[in-house]
Write a protein that holds these residues in place. Sequence first.
Motif, PDB file in Angstrom:
ATOM      1  N   ASN A  61       0.921  -1.212   0.027  1.00 19.59           N
ATOM      2  CA  ASN A  61       0.089   0.034   0.047  1.00 19.59           C
ATOM      3  C   ASN A  61       0.768   1.227  -0.096  1.00 19.59           C
ATOM      4  O   ASN A  61       2.088   1.055   0.247  1.00 19.59           O
ATOM      5  CB  ASN A  61      -0.963   0.034   1.077  1.00 19.59           C
ATOM      6  N   SER A  62       0.453   2.376  -0.327  1.00 18.07           N
ATOM      7  CA  SER A  62       1.303   3.480  -0.407  1.00 18.07           C
ATOM      8  C   SER A  62       1.803   4.069   0.800  1.00 18.07           C
ATOM      9  O   SER A  62       2.691   4.751   0.679  1.00 18.07           O
ATOM     10  CB  SER A  62       0.178   4.696  -1.050  1.00 18.07           C
ATOM     11  N   LYS A  63       1.444   3.660   2.090  1.00 12.35           N
ATOM     12  CA  LYS A  63       1.884   4.112   3.266  1.00 12.35           C
ATOM     13  C   LYS A  63       3.033   3.047   3.989  1.00 12.35           C
ATOM     14  O   LYS A  63       3.857   3.322   4.801  1.00 12.35           O
ATOM     15  CB  LYS A  63       1.032   3.993   4.285  1.00 12.35           C
ATOM     16  N   GLY A  64       3.393   2.280   3.093  1.00 15.90           N
ATOM     17  CA  GLY A  64       4.696   1.355   3.295  1.00 15.90           C
ATOM     18  C   GLY A  64       3.992  -0.287   3.218  1.00 15.90           C
ATOM     19  O   GLY A  64       5.238  -0.908   3.058  1.00 15.90           O
ATOM     20  N   GLY A  65       3.163  -0.582   3.549  1.00 17.51           N
ATOM     21  CA  GLY A  65       2.664  -1.822   3.289  1.00 17.51           C
ATOM     22  C   GLY A  65       2.245  -2.430   4.518  1.00 17.51           C
ATOM     23  O   GLY A  65       2.097  -1.891   5.536  1.00 17.51           O
ATOM     24  N   VAL A  66       1.623  -3.759   4.419  1.00 23.76           N
ATOM     25  CA  VAL A  66       1.201  -4.355   5.714  1.00 23.76           C
ATOM     26  C   VAL A  66       1.940  -5.767   5.697  1.00 23.76           C
ATOM     27  O   VAL A  66       1.856  -6.490   4.538  1.00 23.76           O
ATOM     28  CB  VAL A  66      -0.499  -4.666   5.351  1.00 23.76           C
ATOM     29  N   ILE A  67       1.903  -6.299   6.686  1.00 25.40           N
ATOM     30  CA  ILE A  67       2.296  -7.612   7.016  1.00 25.40           C
ATOM     31  C   ILE A  67       1.192  -8.255   7.588  1.00 25.40           C
ATOM     32  O   ILE A  67       0.646  -8.113   8.807  1.00 25.40           O
ATOM     33  CB  ILE A  67       3.570  -7.752   7.803  1.00 25.40           C
ATOM     34  N   HIS A  68       0.697  -9.496   7.147  1.00 28.38           N
ATOM     35  CA  HIS A  68      -0.467 -10.403   7.783  1.00 28.38           C
ATOM     36  C   HIS A  68       0.093 -11.664   7.560  1.00 28.38           C
ATOM     37  O   HIS A  68       1.221 -12.012   7.388  1.00 28.38           O
ATOM     38  CB  HIS A  68      -1.530 -10.073   7.312  1.00 28.38           C
ATOM     39  N   TRP A  69      -0.865 -12.631   7.992  1.00 28.21           N
ATOM     40  CA  TRP A  69      -0.045 -14.071   8.138  1.00 28.21           C
ATOM     41  C   TRP A  69       0.775 -14.403   8.886  1.00 28.21           C
ATOM     42  O   TRP A  69       1.856 -15.040   8.759  1.00 28.21           O
ATOM     43  CB  TRP A  69      -0.095 -14.669   6.726  1.00 28.21           C
ATOM     44  N   THR A  70       0.991 -13.573  10.110  1.00 34.85           N
ATOM     45  CA  THR A  70       1.777 -14.052  11.086  1.00 34.85           C
ATOM     46  C   THR A  70       1.448 -14.875  11.963  1.00 34.85           C
ATOM     47  O   THR A  70       1.629 -14.487  13.249  1.00 34.85           O
ATOM     48  CB  THR A  70       2.058 -12.528  11.594  1.00 34.85           C
ATOM     49  N   HIS A  71       0.795 -15.932  11.563  1.00 36.10           N
ATOM     50  CA  HIS A  71       0.267 -16.936  12.457  1.00 36.10           C
ATOM     51  C   HIS A  71       0.178 -18.209  11.585  1.00 36.10           C
ATOM     52  O   HIS A  71       0.528 -18.266  10.339  1.00 36.10           O
ATOM     53  CB  HIS A  71      -1.114 -16.652  12.687  1.00 36.10           C
ATOM     54  N   HIS A  72      -0.118 -19.306  12.175  1.00 32.05           N
ATOM     55  CA  HIS A  72      -0.311 -20.520  11.480  1.00 32.05           C
ATOM     56  C   HIS A  72      -1.406 -20.633  10.791  1.00 32.05           C
ATOM     57  O   HIS A  72      -2.333 -19.937  10.941  1.00 32.05           O
ATOM     58  CB  HIS A  72      -0.023 -21.845  12.512  1.00 32.05           C
ATOM     59  N   ASP A  73      -1.734 -21.499   9.758  1.00 27.31           N
ATOM     60  CA  ASP A  73      -2.766 -21.626   8.922  1.00 27.31           C
ATOM     61  C   ASP A  73      -3.446 -23.002   9.413  1.00 27.31           C
ATOM     62  O   ASP A  73      -2.995 -23.944   9.177  1.00 27.31           O
ATOM     63  CB  ASP A  73      -2.581 -21.801   7.563  1.00 27.31           C
ATOM     64  N   PRO A  74      -4.738 -22.992  10.127  1.00 28.72           N
ATOM     65  CA  PRO A  74      -5.193 -24.130  10.678  1.00 28.72           C
ATOM     66  C   PRO A  74      -5.684 -25.159   9.577  1.00 28.72           C
ATOM     67  O   PRO A  74      -5.852 -26.132   9.705  1.00 28.72           O
ATOM     68  CB  PRO A  74      -6.328 -23.765  11.549  1.00 28.72           C
ATOM     69  N   ASN A  75      -5.673 -24.385   8.235  1.00 27.36           N
ATOM     70  CA  ASN A  75      -6.050 -25.469   7.326  1.00 27.36           C
ATOM     71  C   ASN A  75      -5.018 -26.074   6.474  1.00 27.36           C
ATOM     72  O   ASN A  75      -4.977 -26.874   5.519  1.00 27.36           O
ATOM     73  CB  ASN A  75      -7.227 -24.807   6.216  1.00 27.36           C
ATOM     74  N   GLY A  76      -3.722 -25.610   6.819  1.00 24.96           N
ATOM     75  CA  GLY A  76      -2.284 -25.965   6.099  1.00 24.96           C
ATOM     76  C   GLY A  76      -2.332 -25.561   4.663  1.00 24.96           C
ATOM     77  O   GLY A  76      -1.595 -26.268   4.066  1.00 24.96           O
ATOM     78  N   ARG A  77      -2.788 -24.456   4.156  1.00 24.15           N
ATOM     79  CA  ARG A  77      -3.043 -24.190   2.975  1.00 24.15           C
ATOM     80  C   ARG A  77      -2.101 -23.058   2.655  1.00 24.15           C
ATOM     81  O   ARG A  77      -1.545 -22.534   1.586  1.00 24.15           O
ATOM     82  CB  ARG A  77      -4.214 -23.785   2.351  1.00 24.15           C
ATOM     83  N   HIS A  78      -1.663 -22.383   3.795  1.00 27.75           N
ATOM     84  CA  HIS A  78      -0.715 -21.119   3.581  1.00 27.75           C
ATOM     85  C   HIS A  78       0.653 -21.311   4.451  1.00 27.75           C
ATOM     86  O   HIS A  78       0.429 -21.963   5.531  1.00 27.75           O
ATOM     87  CB  HIS A  78      -1.709 -19.894   4.138  1.00 27.75           C
ATOM     88  N   VAL A  79       1.588 -20.632   4.180  1.00 24.38           N
ATOM     89  CA  VAL A  79       2.946 -20.736   4.797  1.00 24.38           C
ATOM     90  C   VAL A  79       2.524 -20.190   6.289  1.00 24.38           C
ATOM     91  O   VAL A  79       1.927 -19.154   6.429  1.00 24.38           O
ATOM     92  CB  VAL A  79       3.944 -20.058   4.029  1.00 24.38           C
ATOM     93  N   GLY A  80       2.961 -20.619   7.347  1.00 21.88           N
ATOM     94  CA  GLY A  80       2.887 -20.147   8.614  1.00 21.88           C
ATOM     95  C   GLY A  80       3.852 -19.243   8.971  1.00 21.88           C
ATOM     96  O   GLY A  80       5.053 -19.125   8.334  1.00 21.88           O
ATOM     97  N   GLY A  81       3.313 -18.181   9.521  1.00 22.68           N
ATOM     98  CA  GLY A  81       4.019 -16.782   9.946  1.00 22.68           C
ATOM     99  C   GLY A  81       4.165 -16.945  11.583  1.00 22.68           C
ATOM    100  O   GLY A  81       3.738 -17.717  12.267  1.00 22.68           O
ATOM    101  N   TRP A  82       4.670 -15.841  12.008  1.00 18.11           N
ATOM    102  CA  TRP A  82       4.842 -15.725  13.217  1.00 18.11           C
ATOM    103  C   TRP A  82       5.503 -14.124  13.702  1.00 18.11           C
ATOM    104  O   TRP A  82       5.953 -13.578  12.716  1.00 18.11           O
ATOM    105  CB  TRP A  82       6.036 -16.488  14.137  1.00 18.11           C
ATOM    106  N   LEU A  83       5.610 -13.721  14.838  1.00 20.61           N
ATOM    107  CA  LEU A  83       6.103 -12.357  15.366  1.00 20.61           C
ATOM    108  C   LEU A  83       6.967 -13.181  16.582  1.00 20.61           C
ATOM    109  O   LEU A  83       6.468 -13.834  17.349  1.00 20.61           O
ATOM    110  CB  LEU A  83       5.023 -11.453  15.548  1.00 20.61           C
ATOM    111  N   LYS A  84       7.904 -12.305  16.910  1.00 23.38           N
ATOM    112  CA  LYS A  84       8.868 -12.604  17.929  1.00 23.38           C
ATOM    113  C   LYS A  84       8.896 -11.191  18.680  1.00 23.38           C
ATOM    114  O   LYS A  84       9.606 -10.348  18.057  1.00 23.38           O
ATOM    115  CB  LYS A  84      10.315 -13.050  17.481  1.00 23.38           C
ATOM    116  N   HIS A  85       8.871 -11.325  19.866  1.00 26.19           N
ATOM    117  CA  HIS A  85       8.722 -10.149  20.731  1.00 26.19           C
ATOM    118  C   HIS A  85       9.459 -10.643  22.255  1.00 26.19           C
ATOM    119  O   HIS A  85       8.833 -11.660  22.935  1.00 26.19           O
ATOM    120  CB  HIS A  85       7.410  -9.469  20.909  1.00 26.19           C
TER     121      HIS A  85
END
Length: 148
Positions: free
Chosen positions: A118-142
Amino acid sequence: MKKLLIIILIGVGFYQWSVKKSNPIVTPDNKSQTASYQDSNTVKNAYENRHSNVQVKGSGTVIRILPDDNEGSRHQKFILQLSSGQTLLVAHNIDLAPRINSISNGDSVLFYGEYEWNSKGGVIHWTHHDPNGRHVGGWLKHNGRTYQ
């Protein structure tokens, strides 16, 4: 003999290309990795070229915590500033992954998820597992904890 050498070289080239495009590999320490997305400039390049649906890994500093988005799937939202100066909205699905309760401005957050331009820099989503197993699982570390 020449034809055999050409076929072997083409096969090796195809194999190397396919490995870069492969699904994530789960390592013994349970960290998802995708070889083609380890470049720290991937987010910058995706933004500059207006690319979306790009799996990225990086880190940034929290500069703003936004109210949760409670319409549809609930998302915790905050803005990171990357070392390049680019800002990035994180939309972390808290119906599928734990919320980061202790997050504050100035905190460092590592991320692995899908970038959307997006014009503001972008969005990060899918920072979690996919319960259906169709998408690469993501994560956040803090603060040494992984949220996925």
